[in-house]
Write a protein that holds these residues in place. Structure first.
Motif, PDB file in Angstrom:
ATOM      1  N   ILE A   1       0.869  -1.172   0.000  1.00  0.00           N
ATOM      2  CA  ILE A   1       0.000   0.000   0.000  1.00  0.00           C
ATOM      3  C   ILE A   1       0.906   1.222   0.000  1.00  0.00           C
ATOM      4  O   ILE A   1       1.762   1.381   0.878  1.00  0.00           O
ATOM      5  N   ILE A   2       0.748   2.062  -1.018  1.00  0.00           N
ATOM      6  CA  ILE A   2       1.523   3.285  -1.143  1.00  0.00           C
ATOM      7  C   ILE A   2       0.718   4.420  -0.515  1.00  0.00           C
ATOM      8  O   ILE A   2      -0.447   4.623  -0.859  1.00  0.00           O
ATOM      9  N   THR A   3       1.311   5.165   0.399  1.00  0.00           N
ATOM     10  CA  THR A   3       0.607   6.233   1.094  1.00  0.00           C
ATOM     11  C   THR A   3       1.379   7.548   0.974  1.00  0.00           C
ATOM     12  O   THR A   3       2.588   7.567   0.738  1.00  0.00           O
TER      13      THR A   3
ATOM     14  N   PHE B   1       5.520  -3.149  -7.501  1.00  0.00           N
ATOM     15  CA  PHE B   1       6.553  -2.509  -6.695  1.00  0.00           C
ATOM     16  C   PHE B   1       7.809  -3.372  -6.750  1.00  0.00           C
ATOM     17  O   PHE B   1       7.728  -4.593  -6.801  1.00  0.00           O
ATOM     18  N   ALA B   2       8.978  -2.716  -6.735  1.00  0.00           N
ATOM     19  CA  ALA B   2      10.238  -3.469  -6.746  1.00  0.00           C
ATOM     20  C   ALA B   2      11.371  -2.601  -6.216  1.00  0.00           C
ATOM     21  O   ALA B   2      11.303  -1.371  -6.267  1.00  0.00           O
ATOM     22  N   SER B   3      12.419  -3.261  -5.701  1.00  0.00           N
ATOM     23  CA  SER B   3      13.657  -2.552  -5.402  1.00  0.00           C
ATOM     24  C   SER B   3      14.354  -2.258  -6.720  1.00  0.00           C
ATOM     25  O   SER B   3      14.208  -2.998  -7.702  1.00  0.00           O
ATOM     26  N   LEU B   4      15.115  -1.177  -6.763  1.00  0.00           N
ATOM     27  CA  LEU B   4      15.719  -0.750  -8.025  1.00  0.00           C
ATOM     28  C   LEU B   4      17.228  -0.588  -7.944  1.00  0.00           C
ATOM     29  O   LEU B   4      17.950  -1.039  -8.831  1.00  0.00           O
ATOM     30  N   SER B   5      17.723   0.065  -6.890  1.00  0.00           N
ATOM     31  CA  SER B   5      19.149   0.374  -6.816  1.00  0.00           C
ATOM     32  C   SER B   5      19.608   0.334  -5.364  1.00  0.00           C
ATOM     33  O   SER B   5      18.879   0.750  -4.465  1.00  0.00           O
ATOM     34  N   LEU B   6      20.837  -0.161  -5.173  1.00  0.00           N
ATOM     35  CA  LEU B   6      21.434  -0.197  -3.838  1.00  0.00           C
ATOM     36  C   LEU B   6      22.184   1.098  -3.530  1.00  0.00           C
ATOM     37  O   LEU B   6      22.161   1.590  -2.400  1.00  0.00           O
ATOM     38  N   ASP B   7      22.855   1.669  -4.540  1.00  0.00           N
ATOM     39  CA  ASP B   7      23.639   2.885  -4.340  1.00  0.00           C
ATOM     40  C   ASP B   7      23.439   3.821  -5.534  1.00  0.00           C
ATOM     41  O   ASP B   7      24.007   3.600  -6.596  1.00  0.00           O
TER      42      ASP B   7
ATOM     43  N   THR C   1      10.932   1.430  -6.802  1.00  0.00           N
ATOM     44  CA  THR C   1      10.050   1.904  -7.859  1.00  0.00           C
ATOM     45  C   THR C   1       8.667   1.270  -7.719  1.00  0.00           C
ATOM     46  O   THR C   1       8.536   0.151  -7.215  1.00  0.00           O
ATOM     47  N   PHE C   2       7.655   2.016  -8.132  1.00  0.00           N
ATOM     48  CA  PHE C   2       6.315   1.447  -8.275  1.00  0.00           C
ATOM     49  C   PHE C   2       5.681   2.019  -9.531  1.00  0.00           C
ATOM     50  O   PHE C   2       6.082   3.084 -10.015  1.00  0.00           O
ATOM     51  N   MET C   3       4.720   1.300 -10.066  1.00  0.00           N
ATOM     52  CA  MET C   3       4.010   1.720 -11.257  1.00  0.00           C
ATOM     53  C   MET C   3       2.567   2.055 -10.899  1.00  0.00           C
ATOM     54  O   MET C   3       1.947   1.373 -10.092  1.00  0.00           O
TER      55      MET C   3
ATOM     56  N   LEU D   1       2.654   5.156 -15.258  1.00  0.00           N
ATOM     57  CA  LEU D   1       3.831   5.946 -14.937  1.00  0.00           C
ATOM     58  C   LEU D   1       4.748   5.107 -14.058  1.00  0.00           C
ATOM     59  O   LEU D   1       4.275   4.318 -13.232  1.00  0.00           O
ATOM     60  N   ILE D   2       6.040   5.260 -14.247  1.00  0.00           N
ATOM     61  CA  ILE D   2       7.045   4.550 -13.465  1.00  0.00           C
ATOM     62  C   ILE D   2       7.629   5.547 -12.473  1.00  0.00           C
ATOM     63  O   ILE D   2       8.332   6.481 -12.859  1.00  0.00           O
ATOM     64  N   VAL D   3       7.312   5.356 -11.207  1.00  0.00           N
ATOM     65  CA  VAL D   3       7.724   6.299 -10.172  1.00  0.00           C
ATOM     66  C   VAL D   3       8.930   5.725  -9.435  1.00  0.00           C
ATOM     67  O   VAL D   3       8.884   4.599  -8.936  1.00  0.00           O
ATOM     68  N   VAL D   4      10.005   6.500  -9.379  1.00  0.00           N
ATOM     69  CA  VAL D   4      11.213   6.088  -8.673  1.00  0.00           C
ATOM     70  C   VAL D   4      11.305   6.883  -7.378  1.00  0.00           C
ATOM     71  O   VAL D   4      11.191   8.111  -7.385  1.00  0.00           O
ATOM     72  N   GLY D   5      11.501   6.185  -6.267  1.00  0.00           N
ATOM     73  CA  GLY D   5      11.620   6.834  -4.975  1.00  0.00           C
ATOM     74  C   GLY D   5      13.000   6.647  -4.378  1.00  0.00           C
ATOM     75  O   GLY D   5      13.583   5.554  -4.468  1.00  0.00           O
ATOM     76  N   ARG D   6      13.538   7.707  -3.793  1.00  0.00           N
ATOM     77  CA  ARG D   6      14.807   7.611  -3.066  1.00  0.00           C
ATOM     78  C   ARG D   6      14.497   7.308  -1.604  1.00  0.00           C
ATOM     79  O   ARG D   6      13.737   8.033  -0.957  1.00  0.00           O
TER      80      ARG D   6
END
Length: 208
Positions: A67-69, A87-93, A98-100, A178-183
């Motif tokens: 659940i994205i809030t 939803f998935a992990s994308l990058s370690l460093d 990311t979620f769509m 849309l492909i949303v990338v979160g830090r």
């Protein structure tokens, strides 16, 4: 406007500012764009596969459920949230996830305006909670206990096995999504247990 033009003119990147603190920093909003024509093929072209076939085949891939809030905006009565399978992990460093989200989502513009979000990873017994956040037009947070995530203030739902507190880092176009990338700014796991799985249109859990 075509997809190429859309990607060239409307994708906006956001960088996190400062170092994480326990205070809720003022988020930078993402530009909310007009909903485009969602056709992926021309009027005189035939789609390579039908939507029904696409769903049937991809349904064989089991995924977790989240659940994205996001916190409420200035003129909004409450927080925003939706159930998300993509939803998935994308990058370690740097640490990125990311979620769509569908371009037609009515919740996405609120998350975009907030500029931040929290990923709440659901456990095997939380199918009912997922269904509550999958509906449209209802008070999704009614009776749902939550606390502000430590950096962004996005709702961190009680009793979820894990959570990830993020700022929006980038948004890319992807067909009708849309492909949303979160830090990642903060994260935690509060317990062990089986995940909630989604497979062929139904919830499931890991077999012993």
């Amino acid at each position: 406007m075509g997809h190429a033009g859309m990607a060239a003119t409307v994708v906006r990147y956001l960088r996190s500012v400062g170092s994480p603190t326990s205070a809720v920093a003022e988020p930078e909003p993402v530009e909310v764009l007009p909903r485009p024509d969602l056709r992926a093929v021309g009027e005189d072209e035939r789609a390579p596969v039908s939507p029904a076939e696409f769903r049937a085949v991809l349904g064989n891939f089991a995924s977790g459920v989240t659940i994205i809030t996001a916190p409420p905006g200035e003129d909004e009565d409450g927080p925003a949230g939706f159930a998300c399978q993509s939803f998935a992990s994308l990058s370690l460093d740097p640490p990125l996830v990311t979620f769509m989200v569908a371009r037609t989502s009515t919740t996405w513009p609120r998350i975009a305006r907030a500029g931040v979000f929290c990923v709440n990873i659901l456990g095997a017994e939380q199918g009912a909670l997922c269904r509550a956040f999958a509906v449209s037009g209802a008070d999704k947070f009614a009776g749902v206990a939550h606390t502000p995530a430590p950096v962004t203030g996005s709702p961190q739902l009680d009793a979820v096995p894990a959570w990830i507190d993020c700022r929006i880092h980038a948004v890319h176009t992807g067909g009708d999504h849309l492909i949303v990338v979160g830090r990642v700014e903060a994260m935690g796991a509060v317990g062990e247990g089986d995940p909630l799985l989604f497979h062929k249109g139904r919830f499931g859990r890991l077999a012993d």
